[in-house]
Design a protein around this motif. Structure first.
Motif, short mmCIF file in Angstrom:
data_model
loop_
_atom_site.label_atom_id
_atom_site.label_comp_id
_atom_site.label_asym_id
_atom_site.label_seq_id
_atom_site.Cartn_x
_atom_site.Cartn_y
_atom_site.Cartn_z
N PHE A 99 67.68 -68.97 9.56
CA PHE A 99 67.34 -68.97 10.98
C PHE A 99 65.83 -69.14 11.09
O PHE A 99 65.09 -68.90 10.14
CB PHE A 99 67.75 -67.66 11.66
CG PHE A 99 67.22 -66.46 10.94
CD1 PHE A 99 65.98 -65.95 11.23
CD2 PHE A 99 67.97 -65.85 9.93
CE1 PHE A 99 65.48 -64.86 10.54
CE2 PHE A 99 67.47 -64.76 9.24
CZ PHE A 99 66.22 -64.26 9.55
N GLN A 100 65.42 -69.57 12.25
CA GLN A 100 63.99 -69.60 12.56
C GLN A 100 63.75 -68.79 13.83
O GLN A 100 63.33 -67.66 13.76
CB GLN A 100 63.50 -71.04 12.68
CG GLN A 100 63.44 -71.72 11.30
CD GLN A 100 63.09 -73.18 11.38
OE1 GLN A 100 62.32 -73.61 12.21
NE2 GLN A 100 63.66 -73.96 10.48
N CYS A 101 64.10 -69.37 14.99
CA CYS A 101 63.87 -68.59 16.21
C CYS A 101 64.83 -67.42 16.30
O CYS A 101 64.55 -66.42 16.94
CB CYS A 101 63.97 -69.48 17.45
SG CYS A 101 65.65 -69.83 17.99
N GLY A 102 65.99 -67.54 15.68
CA GLY A 102 66.94 -66.43 15.65
C GLY A 102 67.87 -66.35 16.83
O GLY A 102 68.72 -65.46 16.91
N TYR A 103 67.75 -67.26 17.77
CA TYR A 103 68.54 -67.15 18.99
C TYR A 103 70.02 -67.47 18.75
O TYR A 103 70.89 -66.90 19.38
CB TYR A 103 67.96 -68.05 20.09
CG TYR A 103 68.37 -67.64 21.46
CD1 TYR A 103 67.72 -66.59 22.13
CD2 TYR A 103 69.42 -68.28 22.11
CE1 TYR A 103 68.09 -66.20 23.40
CE2 TYR A 103 69.80 -67.89 23.40
CZ TYR A 103 69.14 -66.86 24.03
OH TYR A 103 69.51 -66.48 25.30
N CYS A 104 70.28 -68.38 17.83
CA CYS A 104 71.67 -68.75 17.56
C CYS A 104 72.29 -67.84 16.51
O CYS A 104 73.47 -67.93 16.21
CB CYS A 104 71.74 -70.18 17.03
SG CYS A 104 71.04 -70.34 15.37
N CYS A 136 72.76 -74.85 16.16
CA CYS A 136 71.42 -74.34 15.85
C CYS A 136 70.46 -75.51 16.04
O CYS A 136 70.70 -76.59 15.55
CB CYS A 136 71.34 -73.85 14.41
SG CYS A 136 69.65 -73.37 13.98
N ARG A 137 69.40 -75.26 16.79
CA ARG A 137 68.44 -76.34 17.05
C ARG A 137 67.23 -76.25 16.12
O ARG A 137 66.47 -77.21 16.04
CB ARG A 137 67.99 -76.23 18.51
CG ARG A 137 67.11 -77.36 19.00
CD ARG A 137 67.78 -78.71 18.92
NE ARG A 137 67.20 -79.67 19.85
CZ ARG A 137 67.46 -80.97 19.83
NH1 ARG A 137 68.29 -81.46 18.92
NH2 ARG A 137 66.93 -81.78 20.72
N CYS A 138 67.07 -75.12 15.45
CA CYS A 138 65.84 -74.97 14.64
C CYS A 138 66.02 -75.38 13.19
O CYS A 138 65.13 -75.98 12.61
CB CYS A 138 65.37 -73.53 14.64
SG CYS A 138 64.94 -72.87 16.24
N THR A 139 67.12 -75.03 12.59
CA THR A 139 67.29 -75.28 11.16
C THR A 139 67.93 -76.65 10.96
O THR A 139 68.27 -77.34 11.92
CB THR A 139 68.20 -74.23 10.50
OG1 THR A 139 69.54 -74.46 10.92
CG2 THR A 139 67.79 -72.82 10.86
N ILE B 199 67.88 -73.33 22.13
CA ILE B 199 69.14 -72.64 22.45
C ILE B 199 68.90 -71.52 23.47
O ILE B 199 69.76 -71.22 24.28
CB ILE B 199 69.86 -72.17 21.16
CG1 ILE B 199 70.13 -73.37 20.25
CG2 ILE B 199 71.19 -71.50 21.49
CD1 ILE B 199 70.98 -74.48 20.84
S1 FES Z 1 67.41 -70.47 14.64
FE1 FES Z 1 66.75 -71.26 16.53
S2 FES Z 1 68.58 -72.09 17.27
FE2 FES Z 1 69.15 -71.50 15.30
#
Ligand code: FES
Ligand code: FES
Lengths: 160, 781
Positions: A99-104, A136-139, B199
């Motif tokens: 994860f990066q932002c962790g939102y998903c 997931c939009r970050c990874t 997201i």
């Molecule tokens: S870690 Fe940011 S959307 Fe998956």
């Protein structure tokens, strides 16, 4: 059958504990978890069943909590990310930078946790089928794939 | 861990366990009772006059506290051109634009209120494309463009047109360049608008306290910019505006724009200062909030028979949509790096920002460079084909290197740009280029590889700065506080690594202030442009040096020796030749106490700050100037399997090699690059805004706006080259957005080779290939 026509107090089993909550008939499970119970691990990402950020387990199966009414969850066991305690999949997510932002992340964790429980012998194709429910939009997804694969491996070597 | 190195070592991010337990809090997760909810009425018309707006019924609806329209405290916003009313006034300029804001006790009640508002539009002709915007006698999106105030003095909107700005690059002698060219190619490219699609949708809350303090809570990449803008727009002393930003669920540039903050401020003002929250639905986040620019370009290249590029003439048109936001800055970015990482001595480039009736745009990962890279790389590919040269060789021959100059005539060095040739060589190995870039399989499919190089520089205001504050806890651990937002890449942890390395201490004793509070944290311009590690890192080093000198000063007294004999490591100050004589940080927290009980010095508080020095604006006629301190170069490849029978393809492999200067957290760096590559593949293969003839955006949900999903990703390879940037922290240069830059170009090069056609319009879906190959004729399979 229970009939709920107006705001009522009901009992919801969340993370192994019976909790009393006030629900309106139109409340989604996501809304109740977040706004009534303060369990904000499940996230709204689309409230339309498309992104999976709101995923929780209902009787062990992943459910998009934005698509389920709270009243439909009565009498069932709900597991949210807050109910995961030091599980293999959580450690794998940390180690694999899944994860990066962790939102998903809560949503993906719940899908992975269910998969590891329901079908620990899942092959690549099954993993793919399960995890396509979430976005997931970050990874690059590879990191999430590594986490679930290492978790399944660990479970299988433990059992095997 | 003590003296072990912390740089170049994979370090688990500080907030990792909060993120895997649901404990991590984002702006929308702190829900307090008594908060009012806002809901926006959005325009259903892309261009029209607001003939009537009747809010009477809605006002009387249950739970409604206030309704705000464009007439309420009107002010124009915009960081480059003040052209944007937070709520439309008199006319609407895009589908999805806010027309009114209802504040009610609950979200449902606010929605009911919205449904009761009656609005009537008188439709105007729509400006639905760049060519619509530029044609003679075009419909004007902004009739009063000439009268707008421009906070950025280097932007030149043209009155009575749809042109928001024009950036020019004139380098060398273009005529001479053409004269020296033996071969010329021209390529036209088109990258449509698309969405950031974090997201976490955008969320903001505001309250106004009786003391005059305005608290704003927002999922923003630029809390300090929010503070400044709210203060200026509503004449509130800047110190009274306090912006709070916890963890952010993805930004990619989209949350650097200021959009919801003025709305929640107005909403709170309208209800006597009570807290009001506004959270965007996914649909609103796509259609109402800003998105990525769309770009068209015409690129003409001239070269010798040996493949040495002699001339580049290009024009780019950037569709900013209805309001400029940072659109013109991205157009500028395209211009300043229009040559790609190639040495081209004669350049003529125009980059023109236009208004249309599309949703407005803001910064997006890559800041225009995905488009400029696509343009130059597709042109070079065409050149290679025409010259019958290997795509690698032609790029190698022209690769920029020490001693060359950039389009803005800045000198290139290995330190300020890195080593492109080294990146390309490494890439060549990773993707086994020498085995050939195209082959047919037994199944009849075609496996093809495409490559692309890229470079990128930041494009920040010439006074962008960062600061860091360090304090000590009683246990001798440190608190690290700075104003960059944790939007995902892990910059808070990176900063802690840099500090740990400089102080030779264990990173577990460094506590990072995860949130940003503009009253407590030192200012950081915006968490954008991949510059956080560079800027914050330098500020961290400054603070660490300040900390060390304070420790030595007080340590000299405590240890009764000269400061010059002292060293700092493992949370101790010690005599360098007698490490057994030391004093621990924890005994110095409140200064030093003599055995007599008397104390001196007081708390140690260290600070550091950094500003990018010697940046200059660009010359209006030639573009000469210094827009940034450095570039980051890299090379990328995409390998696909194409099925000529079905005009379909699969993504097999994607690779990136980037000159990072110094990699600080390898797994984190790899992850950020991979994420960028994933987004690049999305833009290359499927992501696109589709507007109908009335400029109504037709794909506003995740059902119709498709993203890459798990398993559709190729296998990734990410490697780094490390050519130190002398003024970077431990030699590090910016790496964050870069993963996206060359991927669409590399993909287009691969599919063009495989399908033996030219794909210059993105995205390239199976359907576009089918259409191109068959003319759109149905066929029996
Ligand atoms: S870690 Fe940011 S959307 Fe998956
Ligand atoms: S919020 Fe439930 S699937 Fe997106």
């Amino acid at each position: 059958m229970i009939e709920i026509l107006e705001p009522s107090i009901v009992t919801l089993n969340v993370n192994g504990v019976d909790r009393k909550v006030t629900v309106k008939p139109s409340d989604t499970l996501l809304f109740t978890l977040r706004n009534e119970l303060g369990l904000t691990g499940a996230k709204p990402g689309c409230e339309n069943g498309d992104c999976g950020a709101c995923t929780v387990l209902v009787d062990g199966w992943p459910i998009k909590s934005c698509l389920m009414l709270t009243v439909e969850a009565l009498g069932k066991n709900i597991l949210t990310v807050e109910g995961l305690k030091n599980t293999t999949i959580q450690k794998a997510f940390v180690e694999n930078f899944s994860f990066q932002c962790g939102y998903c992340t809560s949503g993906f964790l719940m899908v992975c946790h269910a998969l590891a429980t329901v079908q620990p012998d899942a092959n690549e194709a099954v993993i793919e089928e399960w995890l396509q429910s979430n976005i997931c939009r970050c990874t690059g997804y590879e990191e999430i794939g590594n986490a679930i694969k290492s978790t399944l491996n660990q479970i299988n070597t433990m059992q095997g | 861990m003590s003296d072990t190195k912390q740089i170049g070592v994979t370090t688990v991010r500080k907030e990792a366990w909060d993120k895997v337990t649901g404990a991590a809090k984002y702006t929308g997760d702190t829900i307090t009772t008594g908060t009012f909810h806002g809901k926006i009425l959005t325009s259903t018309c892309a261009h029209g006059l607001i003939k009537s707006l009747n809010i009477e019924k809605a006002k009387r609806s249950k739970g409604v506290q206030a309704i705000i329209t464009g007439e309420y405290l009107p002010a124009l916003t915009g960081s480059i051109i003040k052209d944007h009313p937070p709520i439309a006034r008199n006319k609407v300029r895009y589908f999805g634009e806010p027309v009114a804001l209802v504040v009610a006790n609950t979200e449902q009640e606010a929605s009911m209120g919205v449904n009761l508002i009656e609005v009537e539009y008188e439709p105007l002709p729509v400006v639905n494309s760049i060519s619509d915007a530029l044609k003679p006698n075009a419909t004007l999106v902004h009739e009063h463009l000439g009268t707008y105030y421009c906070p950025d003095a280097t932007v030149y909107p043209k009155a009575h047109t749809n042109m928001a700005d024009q950036v020019k690059i004139r380098k060398g002698n273009i005529e001479l360049g053409w004269a020296e060219s033996e071969i010329v190619v021209e390529t036209t490219i088109n990258l449509p608008g698309s969405d950031h699609l974090s997201i976490e949708t955008r969320v903001a809350k505001a309250e106004i306290l009786p003391s005059g303090i305005v608290n704003i809570y927002t999922s923003s990449q630029g809390p300090f910019a929010v503070k400044e803008e709210i203060s200026k727009n509503y004449q509130i002393p800047e110190g009274n505006v306090v912006v709070h930003t916890p963890l952010v669920g993805g930004g990619f540039g989209g949350k650097a724009a200021i959009q919801l903050e003025p709305l929640v401020y107005l909403a709170s003002f309208a209800v006597g200062g009570k807290m009001v929250v506004l959270s965007m639905t996914r649909e609103e986040d796509i259609m109402t909030s800003p998105s990525k620019i769309s770009t068209e370009g015409i690129i003409k290249l001239g070269a010798t028979k040996e493949g040495i590029i002699k001339a580049l003439e290009c024009v780019y048109y950037v569709d900013c949509g209805a309001y400029t936001d940072t659109g013109p800055r991205m157009a500028k970015s395209i211009a300043i790096d229009c040559s790609g990482p190639y040495n081209i001595e004669n350049i003529l480039c125009d980059s023109i920002s236009v208004y249309t009736n599309h949703g407005y745009s803001t910064s997006f990962r890559g800041f225009g460079h995905t488009a400029s890279t696509f343009g130059i790389e597709r042109a070079i590919e065409k050149l290679a084909k025409k010259l019958n040269m290997d795509p690698f060789d032609i790029r190698m021959k022209n690769a920029i290197t020490e001693g060359n100059t950039s389009p803005t005539q800045e000198k290139i060095t290995f330190s300020n740009a890195g080593n492109l040739v080294a990146c390309m060589q490494k890439l060549k190995e990773i993707i086994n280029w020498d085995e050939g870039n195209i082959r047919q399989t037994e199944k009849g499919t075609i496996i093809a590889k495409g490559i692309s190089s890229f470079w990128k520089t930041s494009n920040s205001p010439t006074n962008a700065s960062s600061g860091v504050i360090l304090t000590l806890n009683d246990d001798g651990s440190l608190n690290l506080n700075f104003g960059a937002v944790e939007i995902g890449p892990g910059m808070k942890t990176t900063a802690a690594q840099i500090l740990a390395e400089r102080l030779k201490m264990d990173i577990s004793s460094i506590h990072v202030f995860m949130d940003v509070n503009t009253q407590l944290s030192p200012k950081h311009w915006k968490t954008v442009a991949s510059m956080t590690t560079f800027m914050i890192g330098n500020a961290v080093l400054g603070a660490a040096n300040d900390f060390i000198s304070q420790l030595k000063e007080i340590g000299g007294i405590a240890l009764e020796c000269s400061q010059d004999e002292l060293e700092v490591a493992n949370q101790k100050v010690f005599i360098s030749h007698r490490p057994d004589i030391f004093i621990s940080f924890k005994d110095l927290v409140h200064g030093y106490q003599y055995t007599s009980g008397m104390s001196i010095y007081g708390q140690i508080i260290a600070k550091g700050s950094y500003i990018m020095s010697r940046l200059t604006p660009l010359d209006r006629e030639t573009g000469k100037g210094k827009p940034a301190v450095s570039w980051t170069v890299g090379a990328q490849a995409v390998e696909i399997e194409y099925n000529p029978k079905y005009y379909s393809y699969r993504l097999l492999r994607a690779a990136s090699v980037i000159d990072a200067g110094k990699v600080i957290n390898p797994k984190a760096a790899r992850g950020v690059v991979m994420g960028g590559m994933s987004m690049g593949l999305g833009i290359a293969t499927r992501e696109e805004f589709i507007y109908d003839p009335k400029a109504v955006l037709s794909n506003t949900s995740l059902r119709t706006y498709k993203l890459l999903r798990f398993g559709e990703n190729p296998k990734y390879a990410v490697e780094f080259v490390e050519t130190p940037q002398i003024d970077g922290p431990f030699g590090a240069r910016g790496v964050a957005e870069h993963g996206i830059l060359g991927i669409p170009a590399a993909f287009a090069n691969a599919i063009s080779l495989a399908a033996d056609d030219e794909f210059n319009d993105l995205p390239v879906s199976h359907e576009t290939i089918w259409k191109k190959k068959t003319g759109g004729k149905y066929d029996t399979l």
